[in-house]
Design an enzyme around this catalytic site. Structure first.
Site, PDB file in Angstrom:
ATOM      1  N   ASP A  32     -17.249 -38.681  -1.583  1.00  0.00           N
ATOM      2  CA  ASP A  32     -18.510 -39.383  -1.857  1.00  0.00           C
ATOM      3  C   ASP A  32     -18.448 -40.093  -3.204  1.00  0.00           C
ATOM      4  O   ASP A  32     -17.521 -39.936  -3.992  1.00  0.00           O
ATOM      5  CB  ASP A  32     -19.684 -38.406  -1.834  1.00  0.00           C
ATOM      6  CG  ASP A  32     -19.652 -37.420  -3.000  1.00  0.00           C
ATOM      7  OD1 ASP A  32     -18.537 -37.161  -3.507  1.00  0.00           O
ATOM      8  OD2 ASP A  32     -20.717 -36.915  -3.393  1.00  0.00           O
ATOM      9  N   GLU A  33     -19.461 -40.899  -3.470  1.00  0.00           N
ATOM     10  CA  GLU A  33     -19.708 -41.552  -4.763  1.00  0.00           C
ATOM     11  C   GLU A  33     -18.534 -42.395  -5.251  1.00  0.00           C
ATOM     12  O   GLU A  33     -18.304 -42.506  -6.457  1.00  0.00           O
ATOM     13  CB  GLU A  33     -20.093 -40.513  -5.818  1.00  0.00           C
ATOM     14  CG  GLU A  33     -21.381 -39.778  -5.493  1.00  0.00           C
ATOM     15  CD  GLU A  33     -21.783 -38.760  -6.551  1.00  0.00           C
ATOM     16  OE1 GLU A  33     -22.980 -38.502  -6.679  1.00  0.00           O
ATOM     17  OE2 GLU A  33     -20.897 -38.232  -7.239  1.00  0.00           O
ATOM     18  N   VAL A  34     -17.819 -43.018  -4.326  1.00  0.00           N
ATOM     19  CA  VAL A  34     -16.730 -43.902  -4.755  1.00  0.00           C
ATOM     20  C   VAL A  34     -17.276 -45.132  -5.463  1.00  0.00           C
ATOM     21  O   VAL A  34     -16.559 -45.792  -6.227  1.00  0.00           O
ATOM     22  CB  VAL A  34     -15.860 -44.316  -3.552  1.00  0.00           C
ATOM     23  CG1 VAL A  34     -15.139 -43.126  -2.974  1.00  0.00           C
ATOM     24  CG2 VAL A  34     -16.701 -45.003  -2.483  1.00  0.00           C
TER      25      VAL A  34
END
EC number: 3.2.1.52
Length: 1193
Positions: free
Chosen positions: A556-558
């Site tokens: 997540d949160e790339v």
């Protein structure tokens, strides 16, 4: 907050001692006498406020009248008689600008009105607050009445119970209100349904009775056996354990949560009690008797948190009355032993019940610091040496597997702590532990395959820089398996990948982002060995965890890494190929993708096909952001959930909030089915933070919420929580907090921010080092001035769409029939390119003399003036005078180099057309090769490109504030050079700028920015009256005409001519390269291509340069190649005719027909230009740079 009424000197009521004053309520006469005084005072205050409000209204109305008068006066602007009232765009624009100025002037009045409104709002809020305090005081007065009634009834019940006790000593007295039973504690391992039934009976029996608030923490120090015991605190019991001290007067930490609201039965009981209200004297005596604590020292000990905490607590418990029934002499046996136990009753105002529980934890926060000063840890109750069959387990059987995430990707937890946690989780019936091994801060595991990956947590407590070894993890896995708990690893990729930096080049390195942000670094998925590295690491990790049933791969949160990509001038990665590669790795490892977990998609495309079948939701639930995720089979994708169970940031959630969040997650279906597991998240929390956030007791609430146990109400939930907590052997002071945090929010936030600071400093110090870097000097003031003047010019000059071409007299292009060469040029447009940037020492008057002496006699009809390029801005515009800049230095003894003004160029243009029939076309670079704009503040920050290459600087075409300035420049140039239908807009070297200047400047999506810039530039040119077929652009270094480029005419440099069929183009001959014979041959070759025009390029325009470089002779050779009717000469015949024509024109240097055979470059001063620009516009500053050991060699 409740305010006690002021004391009255004539009051007949005796004031209680200081230690009891918070428990004694004033009688009716006391309140009535002081209430009158308060009302008078408040009336006076109200009259004063009313006067202020009236004064503000007068001021407001006066301002409104003045504003309306000004608007009426300015309405003549819209009058039909006004000369500007027509439908032309110019009139509309001017009126719009006038309105804008009036609104700007009116903003001062608006601010004044806003301030008056704020004053009035504050007065209203203060008045409302005082009314609220008065209402609270009245509510308290009403509660005091009910309290007096209850005291009389309680006294009667006490006497009745005493008489009954004397008749039958073996039988427990049974008062009317609440009957006391002997304690018969349940066994700790009693079944869940028994507890549930007891709680249900309790609520059924007591719902609506006096609306009591139960002191459950005191009651539940031992397990309950009957609903009757819920309302009876035991003191001095033979069955008491180590919690005896808590049976004293209840302290602030033992306040319970609210119970059910009043019922009709309760109101009837209150009405009955009111009829038997005792006299004031009896009530006062009874009050004095029943509020005296048996051990005043305990009260002093319980308020050790300080006067401020006690005062804050008093505000919360203003509606709560604690009543102790002390033992009478009649209740003692002949041997002096006490027979009857003390009873306590807690009364809660109905209006305060629902609000009290949410505000309670804030009021007692200061006391927690004193209570838990010894920093006891609830996990210490978990005894590792206790046989598993002797461990007490909670009675709640989870409906789905439950677990906890331990953030070892940011913290190091000791092995002893891990083992205590495992035992404790076994007692709570947890079966999963998500072991986070990596994050930006650390790679917390020593691998045999890549030992350089291991990176310890850089926090103060980890002074020994410990990381986990394979032996440590194997030991924990086996230990947990003995308690039916599974450890599974989490490895973050491709985001939060700073921990992978041990392998050079495996992480995208961006020094500014690393030291400013400190987290969110992206994995370099373009690393040549990425597949081999990931496959090897995952194989070893799976082996260490003994082939776990789950493998968490983050994901997540790339999007957090976007500033990092921008800093290094890269586009964010497209992860579709990486995810496909990751699937292949899992297949090669023979690890089922159905057992792979990925975080919920945050900052990623929902359509991305990721590896892994299980989605771990932490921000939402399935189906909230998009449709419920499906497997290829069409079934709902299995999911884990942590929504609402993050214990790092939910400062205000107590155990009951955690219980409800867990229960909601368990029963969230909506097409997705029940979660495969519920995971409580403890991100960013180390051992000490587990204590501060009270995580251990919150996990009890998770166990409750994940079970099928149903509670009859909030009171039953609270009691079950406390009973379970005490049954585990946890210190009662921890249980009394009901899962609330153990420190003030502010203290936790300070500690947490300090930890983040250590993390950021650690990763910055590890990956970067101090170094000097080059920066552009600030030109903010100049830029602001340009923006202002640009907008002013836009509004004042924008009229028609497009503007008509300025009406400047034109004469027919001069032909050269009478010239010695005798004949017309075979190309319609021929001329010379003068580089004004390189020759600003030459005044425009000298340029005109060159035109008269050399250019016009040879029949040329166009002159291209290079005004703006990499090295200068060779015109001082009237609209934007600060743009003008030159790097030329004056010659020794000469005055400073002056930049030609717009008026000087205007005179040159007019004279060239009227006297010589020569058009002059300006050349200005707007996007690339724009170093001349350095003084503007719009240049992209690429100082190294400027100083190393000396050219290739680009404007920040993504800056929207630049457009007004561009319009101003185009508008003024169009009017100055109105004699030529053409305008040259310079270079379009996008790809070169992207790889050079824009990469250094970390510009995001430069190619998209260029495309948008060119589109708007076309529009602006059209607005000033220039069509696309009139705009000329240089052929770029990529030999490519980009789609959407402004201008349809391409000008090719010498030797780079590659036009396509049907292209409109100009050709260029370098007059300073080769000999006159070479110039002649090149010109003949270009003529055969039939361009629109051919221009000869020269450099310095001074007379001395022209004579020393024999430029007149070269111009004759150029003109000879352009002749429409002439015989092609061989080399010998050409030299003969060249000398003849040169002498016929009376040029100098005609006796040197060979000229110079060496290339004479007009860029002789470019090196000096670059050095000067670098020195003027850059300076060295201290910065950060990536350490060489983390970069790919």
């Amino acid at each position: 907050m409740f305010r006690s009424p002021p004391s009255s000197n004539g009051s007949h009521q005796q004031q209680p001692p200081q230690s009891q004053r918070r428990l004694v309520k004033p009688n009716s006469s006391f309140i009535s006498s002081n209430h009158v005084n308060n009302v008078k005072t408040k009336k006076q205050a109200f009259v004063s406020r009313l006067r202020c409000i009236l004064l503000l209204l007068v001021i407001t109305m006066t301002s409104s009248v003045l504003f309306m008068f000004q608007m009426a006066k300015s309405s003549e602007f819209f009058s039909s008689k006004h000369p500007h009232n027509n439908d032309t765009p110019l009139a509309v624009a001017k009126r719009g600008y006038s309105i804008y100025k009036r609104k700007h002037l009116a903003s001062h009045e608006d601010k004044k009105q806003t301030r008056l409104h704020d004053i009035q709002k504050r007065n209203n809020e203060q008045q409302a607050k005082q009314q609220q305090e008065h209402q609270q005081w009245q509510d308290q007065h009403e509660a005091d009445k009910h309290y007096s009634k209850y005291k009389h009834k309680a006294a009667e019940n006490q006497k009745e119970a005493t008489k009954k006790l004397q008749l039958d000593k073996q039988q427990e007295p049974e008062p009317v209100k609440a009957r006391s039973h002997e304690n018969n504690p349940q066994k700790p391992d009693s079944k869940a349904h028994e507890t549930k039934n007891d709680l249900h009976d309790d609520t059924a029996n007591h719902k609506g009775k006096h609306n009591n608030k139960v002191d459950h923490d005191q009651t539940l120090q031992k397990p309950i056996d009957s609903p009757k015991n819920i309302f009876h605190g035991r003191k001095g019991s033979d069955h008491s354990d180590n919690n005896n001290n808590n049976n004293a007067l209840p302290d602030e930490n033992t306040l319970a949560s609210p119970v059910a609201k009043n019922t009709e039965k309760e109101r009837a009981l209150k009405q009955k009690n009111q009829q038997s209200e005792p006299k004031d004297s009896e009530a006062k005596q009874d009050d004095k008797q029943h509020t005296q604590p048996e051990n005043p020292s305990m009260l002093k000990d319980e308020t050790r948190g300080g006067a401020a905490a006690k005062s804050a607590l008093k505000a919360v418990v203003q509606g709560v009355v604690i009543h102790n029934h002390n033992n009478n002499d009649d209740n003692k046996q002949p041997d002096g032993k006490q027979q009857k136990k003390s009873e306590k009753v807690v009364l809660l105002k109905p209006s305060e019940q629902d609000h009290l529980h949410s505000t309670y934890k804030h009021a007692v926060a200061a006391l927690r610091l004193a209570k838990l000063r010894d920093k006891t840890d609830p996990l210490k109750v978990a005894r590792v040496d206790t046989p598993i069959h002797k461990l007490h387990r909670v009675p709640f059987e989870p409906m789905v597997p439950i677990g906890v995430l331990v953030d070892a990707g940011r913290h190091y937890f000791s092995m002893s702590w891990w083992k205590r946690l495992i035992v404790y989780l076994y007692q709570l019936r947890f079966t999963l532990i998500q072991f986070r091994l990596t994050d930006d801060q650390t790679f917390n595991l020593q691998l045999e395959s890549y030992p350089q990956l291991a990176n310890p947590v850089l926090l103060k407590y980890n002074k020994q820089r410990k990381t986990y070894t394979a032996k440590d993890i194997r030991e924990l896995v086996q230990f947990a398996r003995g308690y039916n708990i599974t450890l599974f690893p989490e490895i973050n990729l491709p985001g939060h990948a700073g921990g992978w930096a041990g392998i050079p080049g495996l992480v995208v390195m961006c020094s500014e982002f690393i030291c400013d942000k400190g987290y969110g670094l992206p994995l370099n998925i373009e690393h040549p060995n990425i597949k081999t590295i990931l496959k090897t690491v995952l194989r070893e990790v799976l082996d260490i965890f003994d082939n776990p049933p789950y493998l968490h791969l983050g994901g997540d949160e790339v999007n957090m890494a976007d500033p990092c990509f921008t800093e290094v001038g890269l586009r964010p990665f497209n992860y579709s190929g990486f995810e496909k590669q990751l699937k292949g790795i899992l297949q090669e490892l023979r690890y089922p993708e159905e057992q792979v977990i990925r975080w919920e998609r945050t900052g990623q495309s929902l359509s991305l096909d990721r590896a892994g079948a299980i989605e771990h939701f932490w921000e939402s639930f399935p189906g909230v952001k998009s449709d419920v995720p499906k497997l290829p089979s069409g079934d709902a994708r299995p999911w884990f959930v942590s929504k609402g169970l993050y214990f790092d940031n939910n400062h205000n959630d107590d155990g009951m909030a955690v219980y409800r969040n867990t229960h909601s997650a368990l029963n969230y279906f909506k097409g997705a089915g029940r979660p495969k597991a519920i995971i409580a998240g403890t991100f960013e929390l180390g051992e000490e933070y587990w204590r501060q956030r009270n995580v251990a007791t919150r996990l009890i609430a998770v166990s409750m919420g994940a079970s099928d146990t149903k509670f009859s109400g909030k009171m039953a939930e609270v009691m079950s929580f406390n009973q379970t907590c005490l049954g585990l052997g946890i210190n009662d002071r921890w249980c009394n907090l009901q899962g609330s945090i153990t420190v003030l929010d502010s203290e936790f936030i300070d500690d947490h921010q300090g930890t983040w600071k250590q993390w950021k400093e650690g990763i910055c110090g590890r990956l970067t080092r101090e170094g000097m870097k080059l920066e552009l000097k600030s030109t903010a003031s100049t830029r602001k001035s340009l923006e202002t003047s640009g907008y002013n010019n836009f509004w004042s000059k924008f009229a028609d769409d497009p503007l008509p071409t300025p009406s400047v007299p034109r004469r027919k292009r001069k032909e050269s029939k009478s010239s010695p060469l005798g004949g017309e040029h075979s190309i319609p447009i021929t001329g010379i390119i003068f580089d004004m940037v390189n020759s600003m020492r030459t005044p425009t008057s000298d340029i005109l003399e060159l035109l008269k002496k050399y250019v016009s006699p040879l029949g040329f009809n166009l002159v291209q003036l290079r005004l703006v390029n990499d090295f200068g801005f060779a015109i001082r515009l009237e609209s934007q005078p600060k743009l003008g800049y030159t790097a030329l230095q004056p010659k020794k003894g000469a005055p400073p180099v002056s930049i030609p003004t717009a008026q000087e160029y205007r005179e040159l243009v007019t004279s060239a057309m009227n006297d010589l029939g020569i058009e002059i076309m300006p050349e200005v670079s707007f996007s690339t090769n724009a170093g001349g704009w350095l003084n503007s503040g719009f240049v992209a920050p690429c100082p190294n490109t400027l100083c190393d290459k000396g050219r290739g600087v680009a404007n920040a075409v993504y800056e929207s504030d630049m457009w007004a300035v561009v319009y101003s420049v185009l508008f003024e140039l169009r009017h100055i050079f109105a004699t030529s239908p053409y305008m040259h807009l310079g270079h379009d070297n996008r790809e070169t700028a992207r790889k050079g200047c824009f990469k250094e400047a970390a510009a995001k999506d430069p190619m998209e920015a260029f495309a948008e810039f060119e589109e708007k530039l076309t529009t602006l040119a059209f607005m000033v009256g220039i069509e696309a077929d009139q705009i000329v652009r240089w052929n770029n270094e990529e030999d490519k005409v980009y789609s959407g480029r402004t201008g349809n005419i391409t000008q090719y440099q010498t030797g780079k001519l590659k036009p396509s069929a049907g292209d409109k183009f100009f050709a260029t001959v370098d007059l300073l390269s080769g000999s006159p014979w070479d110039i002649y041959k090149n010109t003949l070759a270009l003529v055969k291509l039939k361009p629109m025009g051919i221009l000869g390029q020269v450099g310095d325009n001074s007379n001395e340069t022209w004579e020393s470089m024999n430029i007149p002779l070269r111009l004759v050779a150029f003109s000879m190649g352009l002749q429409k009717k002439h015989k092609q000469w061989d080399h010998k015949s050409f030299q003969t005719h060249l000398v003849q024509h040169c002498k016929a024109y009376k040029f100098e240097g005609c006796d040197k027909p060979d000229g110079s055979k060496v290339k004479v470059s007009y860029e002789v001063e470019e090196t000096r230009y670059s050095d000067r620009l670098c020195h003027t516009f850059t300076h060295n500053v201290v910065g950060r740079e990536i350490r060489p050991e983390f970069l790919t060699s």
